[in-house]
Motif scaffolding. Structure first.
Motif, PDB file in Angstrom:
ATOM      1  N   ALA A 151       9.113  -7.807   6.174  1.00 36.53           N
ATOM      2  CA  ALA A 151       7.983  -7.425   5.339  1.00 36.53           C
ATOM      3  C   ALA A 151       8.017  -8.319   4.108  1.00 36.53           C
ATOM      4  CB  ALA A 151       8.069  -5.958   4.948  1.00 36.53           C
ATOM      5  N   LEU A 152       6.974  -9.154   3.941  1.00 31.87           N
ATOM      6  CA  LEU A 152       6.976 -10.144   2.873  1.00 31.87           C
ATOM      7  C   LEU A 152       5.900  -9.870   1.835  1.00 31.87           C
ATOM      8  CD1 LEU A 152       7.787 -11.973   5.686  1.00 31.87           C
ATOM      9  CD2 LEU A 152       8.140 -13.603   3.859  1.00 31.87           C
ATOM     10  N   ASN A 153       6.252 -10.122   0.590  1.00 29.32           N
ATOM     11  CA  ASN A 153       5.331 -10.086  -0.542  1.00 29.32           C
ATOM     12  C   ASN A 153       5.469 -11.429  -1.252  1.00 29.32           C
ATOM     13  OD1 ASN A 153       5.499  -8.525  -3.788  1.00 29.32           O
ATOM     14  ND2 ASN A 153       3.750  -9.496  -2.824  1.00 29.32           N
ATOM     15  N   ILE A 154       4.411 -12.241  -1.221  1.00 22.55           N
ATOM     16  CA  ILE A 154       4.475 -13.608  -1.724  1.00 22.55           C
ATOM     17  C   ILE A 154       3.457 -13.787  -2.852  1.00 22.55           C
ATOM     18  CG2 ILE A 154       4.324 -16.049  -1.122  1.00 22.55           C
ATOM     19  CD1 ILE A 154       4.753 -15.165   1.838  1.00 22.55           C
ATOM     20  N   GLU A 155       3.950 -14.105  -4.028  1.00 19.88           N
ATOM     21  CA  GLU A 155       3.061 -14.367  -5.159  1.00 19.88           C
ATOM     22  C   GLU A 155       2.579 -15.815  -5.076  1.00 19.88           C
ATOM     23  OE1 GLU A 155       3.034 -14.009 -10.050  1.00 19.88           O
ATOM     24  OE2 GLU A 155       4.798 -13.382  -8.889  1.00 19.88           O
ATOM     25  N   LEU A 156       1.276 -16.001  -4.906  1.00 22.63           N
ATOM     26  CA  LEU A 156       0.703 -17.320  -4.674  1.00 22.63           C
ATOM     27  C   LEU A 156       0.351 -18.039  -5.976  1.00 22.63           C
ATOM     28  CD1 LEU A 156      -1.752 -16.387  -1.776  1.00 22.63           C
ATOM     29  CD2 LEU A 156       0.593 -17.236  -1.578  1.00 22.63           C
ATOM     30  N   GLU A 157       0.366 -19.354  -5.926  1.00 20.97           N
ATOM     31  CA  GLU A 157      -0.062 -20.156  -7.072  1.00 20.97           C
ATOM     32  C   GLU A 157      -1.577 -20.354  -7.075  1.00 20.97           C
ATOM     33  OE1 GLU A 157       2.140 -23.795  -6.954  1.00 20.97           O
ATOM     34  OE2 GLU A 157       3.941 -22.907  -7.864  1.00 20.97           O
ATOM     35  N   LYS A 158      -2.166 -20.461  -5.874  1.00 20.00           N
ATOM     36  CA  LYS A 158      -3.604 -20.695  -5.755  1.00 20.00           C
ATOM     37  C   LYS A 158      -4.307 -19.434  -5.256  1.00 20.00           C
ATOM     38  CE  LYS A 158      -2.863 -25.560  -4.483  1.00 20.00           C
ATOM     39  NZ  LYS A 158      -3.097 -26.598  -3.428  1.00 20.00           N
ATOM     40  N   ASP A 159      -5.563 -19.308  -5.605  1.00 17.17           N
ATOM     41  CA  ASP A 159      -6.357 -18.197  -5.093  1.00 17.17           C
ATOM     42  C   ASP A 159      -6.558 -18.357  -3.592  1.00 17.17           C
ATOM     43  OD1 ASP A 159      -6.604 -17.148  -7.608  1.00 17.17           O
ATOM     44  OD2 ASP A 159      -8.529 -18.109  -8.025  1.00 17.17           O
ATOM     45  N   ALA A 160      -6.511 -17.260  -2.867  1.00 20.57           N
ATOM     46  CA  ALA A 160      -6.688 -17.308  -1.412  1.00 20.57           C
ATOM     47  C   ALA A 160      -7.222 -15.989  -0.916  1.00 20.57           C
ATOM     48  CB  ALA A 160      -5.360 -17.635  -0.729  1.00 20.57           C
ATOM     49  N   LYS A 161      -7.826 -16.039   0.248  1.00 22.14           N
ATOM     50  CA  LYS A 161      -8.299 -14.846   0.939  1.00 22.14           C
ATOM     51  C   LYS A 161      -7.475 -14.677   2.215  1.00 22.14           C
ATOM     52  CE  LYS A 161     -13.045 -15.514  -0.697  1.00 22.14           C
ATOM     53  NZ  LYS A 161     -14.458 -15.744  -0.276  1.00 22.14           N
ATOM     54  N   PRO A 162      -7.404 -13.465   2.751  1.00 27.45           N
ATOM     55  CA  PRO A 162      -6.645 -13.263   3.996  1.00 27.45           C
ATOM     56  C   PRO A 162      -7.061 -14.209   5.110  1.00 27.45           C
ATOM     57  CG  PRO A 162      -7.190 -11.152   3.033  1.00 27.45           C
ATOM     58  CD  PRO A 162      -7.906 -12.190   2.208  1.00 27.45           C
ATOM     59  N   GLU A 163      -8.364 -14.461   5.230  1.00 27.56           N
ATOM     60  CA  GLU A 163      -8.828 -15.355   6.296  1.00 27.56           C
ATOM     61  C   GLU A 163      -8.353 -16.788   6.091  1.00 27.56           C
ATOM     62  OE1 GLU A 163     -12.568 -14.244   3.795  1.00 27.56           O
ATOM     63  OE2 GLU A 163     -10.708 -13.286   4.488  1.00 27.56           O
ATOM     64  N   ASP A 164      -8.113 -17.186   4.830  1.00 30.14           N
ATOM     65  CA  ASP A 164      -7.568 -18.517   4.564  1.00 30.14           C
ATOM     66  C   ASP A 164      -6.141 -18.615   5.090  1.00 30.14           C
ATOM     67  OD1 ASP A 164      -9.922 -19.143   3.154  1.00 30.14           O
ATOM     68  OD2 ASP A 164      -9.081 -18.397   1.272  1.00 30.14           O
ATOM     69  N   VAL A 165      -5.375 -17.565   4.866  1.00 27.66           N
ATOM     70  CA  VAL A 165      -3.992 -17.533   5.348  1.00 27.66           C
ATOM     71  C   VAL A 165      -3.960 -17.556   6.871  1.00 27.66           C
ATOM     72  CG1 VAL A 165      -1.849 -16.189   5.403  1.00 27.66           C
ATOM     73  CG2 VAL A 165      -3.202 -16.321   3.292  1.00 27.66           C
ATOM     74  N   VAL A 166      -4.834 -16.798   7.490  1.00 24.54           N
ATOM     75  CA  VAL A 166      -4.898 -16.763   8.956  1.00 24.54           C
ATOM     76  C   VAL A 166      -5.162 -18.163   9.503  1.00 24.54           C
ATOM     77  CG1 VAL A 166      -6.245 -15.956  10.934  1.00 24.54           C
ATOM     78  CG2 VAL A 166      -5.592 -14.355   9.127  1.00 24.54           C
ATOM     79  N   GLU A 167      -6.107 -18.872   8.930  1.00 23.48           N
ATOM     80  CA  GLU A 167      -6.443 -20.213   9.412  1.00 23.48           C
ATOM     81  C   GLU A 167      -5.277 -21.179   9.259  1.00 23.48           C
ATOM     82  OE1 GLU A 167      -9.089 -21.226  11.172  1.00 23.48           O
ATOM     83  OE2 GLU A 167      -9.453 -19.065  11.187  1.00 23.48           O
TER      84      GLU A 167
END
Length: 340
Positions: free
Chosen positions: A224-240
């Protein structure tokens, strides 16, 4: 060039690596070792692998059991260019001092060894180039491999400020019937954080803190991961982004993947021994809250490091660059072909 490969320890990882090496055109298996003439030793011979005694003093034990051996580990490494040490944790370091250094042979160790056993800890995606031409390489553990692959893809595309990860670990491999956790949940270790974060940092520059728990199951780990991102993103961006990497498989509860049991049931339809070389990420677990990414993945501890061992050989012998090696390994092992 065809690299001659010896497998020291034809067990959970060793037998899988042996079969994977046999699929490669630029390498060949010259022999495998066992410590005793058990069913795995007999299966190795049946599969056509030349068998050697991992402990020289036990040659007679094999002969008395009617299991033919070609010689000892010392004889085997004389015929090899590299040995992949798949022996139990800490034994690999002993083998290095006792056999490999004396023979002047290159060696690959597994994640159960401490990082100082090798010149570099290795993950194909994260630091392939650092293993090029090296004599001793350590392929990081199953959990570290799973974490590193995923975090590499996220870091390359979105940047990472910090990672918090919880590992829910299978207690033992399926065949290990002499030990286990029958009814309980065990912090592993009790004193937090766990070793997985520092191990990831041996191959990937990332701020990560991990904790781990053992549970009474044998088939897979869950992260189970919780990752603080540097750039703005949407779930669909991560999926792609994750879809771009063959060594990451996306699954969904809508397709019936409601637990690791269902994942393994799917894998049984795909490969020998239900081996899953890919990270398995639940697509519907991917969420972003205040630019923090949450997701859940599963790791098949018996198989996930197998392709990394293959790529490590190519790096050490400078047979191919990162992209070409991973492409060949993926194609020969059918990695990335079973996305639904």
């Amino acid at each position: 060039m065809s690299v001659k490969v010896a497998i020291n320890g034809y067990g959970t990882i060793g037998k899988r690596v042996a079969d994977a090496v046999s699929c490669q055109k630029d390498m060949e298996i010259v022999g495998v070792t066992k410590t005793k003439p058990d069913f795995e030793a007999k299966l190795a011979v049946r599969r056509g692998y030349k068998l050697y005694a991992a402990i020289p003093e036990r040659v007679e034990v094999f002969e008395k059991a009617g299991v033919p051996v070609e010689g000892t580990i010392e004889d085997l490494i004389q015929n090899a260019d590299v040995v992949i040490d798949c022996s139990p944790g800490k034994v690999g370091a002993e083998n290095k001092e006792k056999y490999y250094e004396k023979a002047g042979i290159k060696a690959i160790f597994q994640g159960g060894e401490k990082k100082d056993v090798a010149e570099v800890s290795f993950n194909a995606l994260a630091n392939y180039e650092k293993a090029v031409g090296k004599r001793y390489v350590r392929v990081v553990s199953c959990n570290t491999t799973g974490l590193t692959r995923l975090l590499y893809m996220i870091k390359q595309n979105f940047g990472i400020k910090k990672v918090r990860a919880t590992m829910i670990r299978r207690v033992v491999d399926p065949k290990e019937d002499k030990k286990g956790l029958v009814n309980g949940i065990m912090p592993n270790p009790i004193a937090l954080p766990s070793h997985h974060g520092p191990d990831v940092q041996t191959v990937l520059d990332v701020d990560i803190t991990t904790v781990a728990f053992k549970v009474p199951t044998t088939i897979m780990h869950v992260h189970a991961l919780n990752i603080e991102l540097e750039k703005d993103a949407k779930p669909e961006d991560v999926v792609e982004v994750l879809k771009q990497e063959p060594r990451i498989m996306l699954v969904s509860s809508e397709d019936g993947f409601t637990s690791t049991a269902k994942v393994i049931e799917y894998a049984r339809e795909l490969r020998l021994r239900y081996d899953l070389f890919e990270n398995v990420v639940w697509e519907d677990s991917i969420a972003i809250v205040d630019n923090e990414l949450y997701l859940t993945q599963a790791v098949h501890q018996e198989a996930i490091v197998v392709p990394e061992n293959i790529d490590a050989i190519r790096a050490m012998f400078e047979l191919a660059d990162k992209e070409e090696s991973m492409k060949i390994t993926n194609e020969t092992l059918d990695i990335g072909k079973f996305q639904l």
